[in-house]
Write an enzyme that holds these catalytic residues in place. Structure first.
Site, PDB file in Angstrom:
ATOM      1  N   GLU A 603     -10.250   6.911   0.159  1.00 16.44           N
ATOM      2  CA  GLU A 603      -8.986   6.412   0.707  1.00 16.44           C
ATOM      3  C   GLU A 603      -8.879   4.901   0.568  1.00 16.44           C
ATOM      4  O   GLU A 603      -7.810   4.335   0.333  1.00 16.44           O
ATOM      5  CB  GLU A 603      -8.868   6.831   2.182  1.00 16.44           C
ATOM      6  CG  GLU A 603      -7.621   6.354   2.892  1.00 16.44           C
ATOM      7  CD  GLU A 603      -6.344   6.849   2.234  1.00 16.44           C
ATOM      8  OE1 GLU A 603      -6.015   8.026   2.387  1.00 16.44           O
ATOM      9  OE2 GLU A 603      -5.671   6.043   1.554  1.00 16.44           O
ATOM     10  N   VAL A 606      -7.357   2.032  -2.411  1.00 13.40           N
ATOM     11  CA  VAL A 606      -6.042   1.397  -2.462  1.00 13.40           C
ATOM     12  C   VAL A 606      -5.606   1.061  -1.046  1.00 13.40           C
ATOM     13  O   VAL A 606      -5.685   1.915  -0.160  1.00 13.40           O
ATOM     14  CB  VAL A 606      -5.005   2.355  -3.100  1.00 13.40           C
ATOM     15  CG1 VAL A 606      -3.620   1.732  -3.079  1.00 13.40           C
ATOM     16  CG2 VAL A 606      -5.406   2.719  -4.513  1.00 13.40           C
ATOM     17  N   ALA A 608      -6.843  -0.638   1.455  1.00 20.34           N
ATOM     18  CA  ALA A 608      -7.844  -0.537   2.518  1.00 20.34           C
ATOM     19  C   ALA A 608      -7.679   0.756   3.315  1.00 20.34           C
ATOM     20  O   ALA A 608      -7.626   1.825   2.723  1.00 20.34           O
ATOM     21  CB  ALA A 608      -7.783  -1.765   3.424  1.00 20.34           C
ATOM     22  N   GLY A 661      -9.971 -17.296   2.186  1.00 19.72           N
ATOM     23  CA  GLY A 661     -10.719 -16.076   1.843  1.00 19.72           C
ATOM     24  C   GLY A 661      -9.824 -14.919   1.461  1.00 19.72           C
ATOM     25  O   GLY A 661     -10.258 -13.767   1.465  1.00 19.72           O
ATOM     26  N   ASP A 675      -6.394  -6.103 -10.776  1.00 17.33           N
ATOM     27  CA  ASP A 675      -6.771  -5.331  -9.597  1.00 17.33           C
ATOM     28  C   ASP A 675      -5.615  -4.423  -9.162  1.00 17.33           C
ATOM     29  O   ASP A 675      -5.793  -3.246  -8.854  1.00 17.33           O
ATOM     30  CB  ASP A 675      -7.146  -6.327  -8.492  1.00 17.33           C
ATOM     31  CG  ASP A 675      -7.647  -5.616  -7.267  1.00 17.33           C
ATOM     32  OD1 ASP A 675      -8.629  -4.860  -7.403  1.00 17.33           O
ATOM     33  OD2 ASP A 675      -7.044  -5.788  -6.186  1.00 17.33           O
ATOM     34  N   LYS A 679      -5.173  -0.224  -9.061  1.00 16.05           N
ATOM     35  CA  LYS A 679      -4.719   0.537  -7.891  1.00 16.05           C
ATOM     36  C   LYS A 679      -3.550   1.455  -8.239  1.00 16.05           C
ATOM     37  O   LYS A 679      -3.507   2.619  -7.819  1.00 16.05           O
ATOM     38  CB  LYS A 679      -4.321  -0.420  -6.761  1.00 16.05           C
ATOM     39  CG  LYS A 679      -5.527  -1.106  -6.146  1.00 16.05           C
ATOM     40  CD  LYS A 679      -5.100  -2.150  -5.147  1.00 16.05           C
ATOM     41  CE  LYS A 679      -6.310  -2.826  -4.519  1.00 16.05           C
ATOM     42  NZ  LYS A 679      -5.912  -4.079  -3.835  1.00 16.05           N
TER      43      LYS A 679
END
Ligand code: ADP
Ligand code: ASP
Ligand code: MG
Length: 815
Positions: A603, A606, A608, A661, A675, A679
């Site tokens: 899960e 993608v 989180a 961050g 990235d 996804k």
């Protein structure tokens, strides 16, 4: 009259013996009692070892004998006051002189017959019981030491003698009539008509007690040991085993016959004949009611217990000769004449072969006698040579209720199959009281636990976690599991234990599970990380319900998934690598997981912990069809483009994002759009589209000249020269009343990733900070798409998503 028996562990040392005396004294207040004792804990075994050493001509036997003598003398010193010691000291010394002569004889003639061994081990019970009778007498009680060889008469099958009940019962009754005092009786031993010493079989003191109970028509029989009764399984192998409150005689017999050592199988017969209830009690926890064994068959659970036996060999007898009706009985006759015990028989009606489970120690003899019996058939080829395979255990589920209720064998073999345990042979007793199977010994503990879970603990599932990657997400996950562990256990739902931990440099394992309250820090003192070895150890630990959690972003780790699934270990991971590889690999992993009956959950690949993948899967399963997916899937990109609206230059905003961050260490990894592309690739595949990474159109946000900047600092320098372009893009959008959003779309089988200028009323326009948002337009959600929105990155929310997947595995594996 009550007969009480104490086993070797109950009388292993003076402290234990004091507990035993307290129990006996308590019983004496209520009624007349006779007591049966085993040898002091470990003594029978020592005597057998000494005999073996002597036979092998090994002088070391002398030291061992010396130690054994000292142990007995020490018992006397500790249990009996000096002034009362002399008789008993003499008794002990004389016995050890006899033993010395005996072993010297064995040493000289190098021979140890079953007859000699019975005599040798008889000293264990004779010594312990005499000492205990004297120690008890020293407390002011009138005791009567009874060497059971005087009253229990058997045949001469040494090592496993059969009782002549007619003679024995009379001798016992006469003895009790003629002698006063509390009889303190040796367990285990008996004698033949000729006065030769015999034994009733290892652990046979239980039987001695039952023989006395039967002969005297006792009210009840109590067997005191080191566990609280007969448990659902051997507690040394299944830590969650619990006491069975009641068993029928037959159930107890069956459980012990198949290996529950806590009670000797034959014990039930004399008790059953006279309907004498047997209680199994714990010397170290006398208040625990333990187990009652009587004639009742109680309804309720499908099975009562699971027992097992190790060091088993499979002996296969096969050939055309077996088609002849008499050949089978010849096999059994040959074995019975050679006194070979058959633990289990399995014979397929269509096949001309018989498969026998026999203790490995007797398997060669079995082969020899059967081959002798079929000498001519083997010569003529009508029969094959007897084939032996070693290294097996038998495992049996037992309970009278199986007769009425089908389903036990289904549940048993499903649990074994799901845990990758090969069953070499199966048998169901004709009494339908047990179903037994032969499995590899290496899998025994896993099999017992899997069965125990399937039959008794389906309410409380144990999950065994192996975690690779102890960075921010991994650490957050451990913390969450630690915080919830108690709650999950108490609500008796799930027990999650972590048995393996690794980062890129080190790895460590813990058989019982790491203490999560004080998180384990991997360090130089641990083993170096070696993924192969990690997986191998995980396989060797061989737990039922294992889960491999990959919290790395490593391709090497994801390359090992197929091996892990193949070993029937489930996988949970936020690592996107496996699912964003080739379509072929994507399909293969799913197929493999399905074939091996384990879950592969991701899960957090993608957005989180946001429920995107599960939602898509549910939609597809329920027959919906995806028309369009639009998504803002990068928290860092969303942060950058929503911040840009405040007027700072692009390069500055990217720098702030990095400092907070929100980006990868090299922000180009985010800005490139790769990235996000991975996804949307995964989402597309979950929506049942055949998509390869190269099919995706990606618009990178990294200007061409910034691409080759050698360092991140240089990249920032170069990026500054593009600030104007980005502010122009922003101005153009604002002029139209629109916003810039970096998003992914999938429609008509085509996926795109890039910067879009969106009208103010578009749901993405309101998205600020590092949130993610996914719009699913499907046949069912056509006019108003389904919206999933929330934080799509960060260690805590990702760990929460991983944790939810782990719990989901627990729910899947529940029956
Ligand atoms: P004693 O010395 O009292 O005769 P044993 O060692 O013969 O005791 O038997 C007790 C042991 O039996 C326990 O410590 C336990 O490890 C083992 N055992 C095997 N199966 C079971 C079971 N189903 N229930 C309880 N104990 C069992
Ligand atoms: N002492 C014997 C044995 O160890 C008998 C018993 O303990 O029941 O087998
Ligand atoms: Mg025993």
């Amino acid at each position: 009259m009550k007969i009480i028996k104490f086993g070797g562990s109950s009388v292993a040392n003076p402290d234990n013996i004091r507990k035993v005396f307290a129990i006996i004294q308590d019983k004496l207040k209520q009624q007349e009692v006779a007591v049966v004792f085993s040898a002091f804990g470990g003594v029978t075994e020592s005597l057998l070892t000494i005999a073996r050493l002597a036979r092998e001509g090994d002088q070391a036997y002398r030291d061992m004998l010396q130690t054994l003598e000292e142990k007995h003398l020490d018992m006397v010193r500790q249990l009996i006051a000096v002034q009362n010691q002399s008789t008993v000291m003499t008794f002990v010394k004389v016995r050890f002189n006899e033993l010395e002569d005996l072993f010297h004889g064995i040493f000289l003639i190098k021979e140890n017959s079953a007859r000699t061994l019975d005599y040798v081990v008889s000293f264990g019970e004779r010594l312990s019981t005499f000492i205990l009778a004297e120690a008890f007498a020293a407390k002011g009680l009138k005791t009567q030491f009874l060497d059971a060889r005087d009253v229990i008469r058997t045949n001469d099958r040494f090592g496993q003698a059969r009782v002549d009940f007619e003679v024995t019962n009379q001798l016992i009754k006469d003895y009790f009539l003629q002698h006063d005092g509390i009889k303190i009786i040796t367990g285990f031993i008996a004698s033949t008509v000729k006065g030769e010493t015999t034994t009733l079989g290892r652990s046979g003191s239980d039987y001695t007690a039952a023989i006395f109970a039967g002969a005297l028509g006792a009210d009840d029989l109590e067997i005191w040991t080191d566990v609280s009764g007969v448990l659902t399984s051997d507690p040394k192998l299944v830590y969650t085993a619990f006491t069975i409150p009641q068993l029928s005689y037959n159930e107890a017999m069956e459980l012990s016959h198949f290996g529950a050592k806590v009670i000797f199988p034959a014990t039930m017969q004399p008790a059953m004949k006279k309907s004498i209830p047997i209680y199994i009690k714990n010397t170290f926890e006398p208040a625990n009611p333990g187990t009652m064994i009587n004639g009742e068959v109680t309804s309720g659970a499908l099975i009562k217990g699971i027992s097992s036996m190790s060091n088993i060999s499979i002996v296969t007898v096969q050939g055309a000769a077996l088609l002849d009706g008499t050949a089978g009985s010849r096999v059994f006759k040959a074995l019975s004449e050679a006194k070979v015990n058959i633990v289990l028989i399995s014979q397929a009606s269509s096949e001309h072969s018989i498969c026998l489970a026999i203790k490995t120690a007797e398997a060669y003899l079995a082969k020899e006698v059967v081959e002798k019996e079929f000498f001519y058939e083997i010569k003529s080829g009508e029969m094959d040579e007897v084939y032996l395979m070693h290294g097996f255990s038998t495992i049996a589920v037992v309970g009278e209720n199986m007769k009425q209720n089908p389903g036990a064998s289904g549940r048993m073999f499903r649990a074994l199959g799901r845990n990758n345990i090969n069953v070499a042979a199966i048998a169901q007793g004709s009494s339908e009281l047990n179903i037994s199977a032969v499995i590899p010994q290496a899998d025994l503990q896993k099999a017992l636990n899997a069965l125990h879970e399937a039959f008794f603990l389906s309410e409380n599932k144990v999950l065994h976690v192996f975690l690779v990657g102890v960075g921010l997400i991994g650490k957050a996950l451990i913390k969450m599991i630690a915080n919830q562990q108690m709650k999950l256990r108490d609500s008796s739902e799930l027990d999650i234990q972590i048995h393996g931990l690794a980062n890129s440099r080190y790895m460590a394992f813990h058989e019982d599970g790491f203490d999560l309250k004080n998180p384990y820090e991997l360090s130089e003192s641990d083993e170096n990380m070696d993924l192969e070895k990690f997986i191998k150890t995980m396989e060797e630990m061989n737990f039922s319900n294992s889960v491999f959690v990959d919290c790395t972003a490593s391709q090497t780790v994801s390359d090992a998934y197929s091996r892990i699934l193949e070993a029937k270990v489930a996988i949970v991971t936020p690592n996107k690598k496996a699912n964003s590889g080739s379509m072929e690999e994507y399909g293969y992993l799913r197929k493999l997981a399905k074939k091996r009956g384990v879950k592969f959950l991701y899960e957090t690949n993608v957005a989180a912990g946001l429920p995107v993948i599960n939602t898509l899967q549910d939609l597809m399963l329920s027959g919906d069809r995806v028309i369009r997916i639009e998504a803002v899937l990068s928290g860092s990109m969303n942060f950058i483009f929503s911040e840009l609206e405040k007027g700072d230059p692009f390069s500055e905003v990217v720098r702030v994002a990095k400092e907070k961050g929100f980006t990868e260490p090299d922000p180009r990894d985010d800005l490139s759009g790769m990235d996000v592309a991975r996804k949307i690739l995964i989402l597309g595949r979950e929506a049942e589209q055949t998509l390869e990474f190269d099919d995706i159109t990606i618009q990178s946000m990294v200007p061409e000249d910034c691409q080759d900047a050698a360092s991140v600092d240089e990249f920032f320098e170069k990026l500054k020269t593009h600030d104007i372009e980005f502010s122009d893009l922003l101005k153009a959008a604002e002029a139209k009343g629109e916003k810039l959003r970096f998003m992914a779309t999938l429609e008509n089988g085509k996926a795109k990733v890039g910067l879009n200028s969106l009208p103010n009323e578009h749901p993405f326009s309101s998205l600020s900070g590092s949130d993610n948002m996914i719009l699913l337009t499907t046949e069912r959600y056509l006019d108003r798409p389904m919206i999933i929105r929330g934080p799509g990155a960060g260690a805590d929310v990702t760990a929460a998503g991983v944790f939810a997947d782990v719990i989901r595995i627990g729910n899947y594996t529940r029956e």
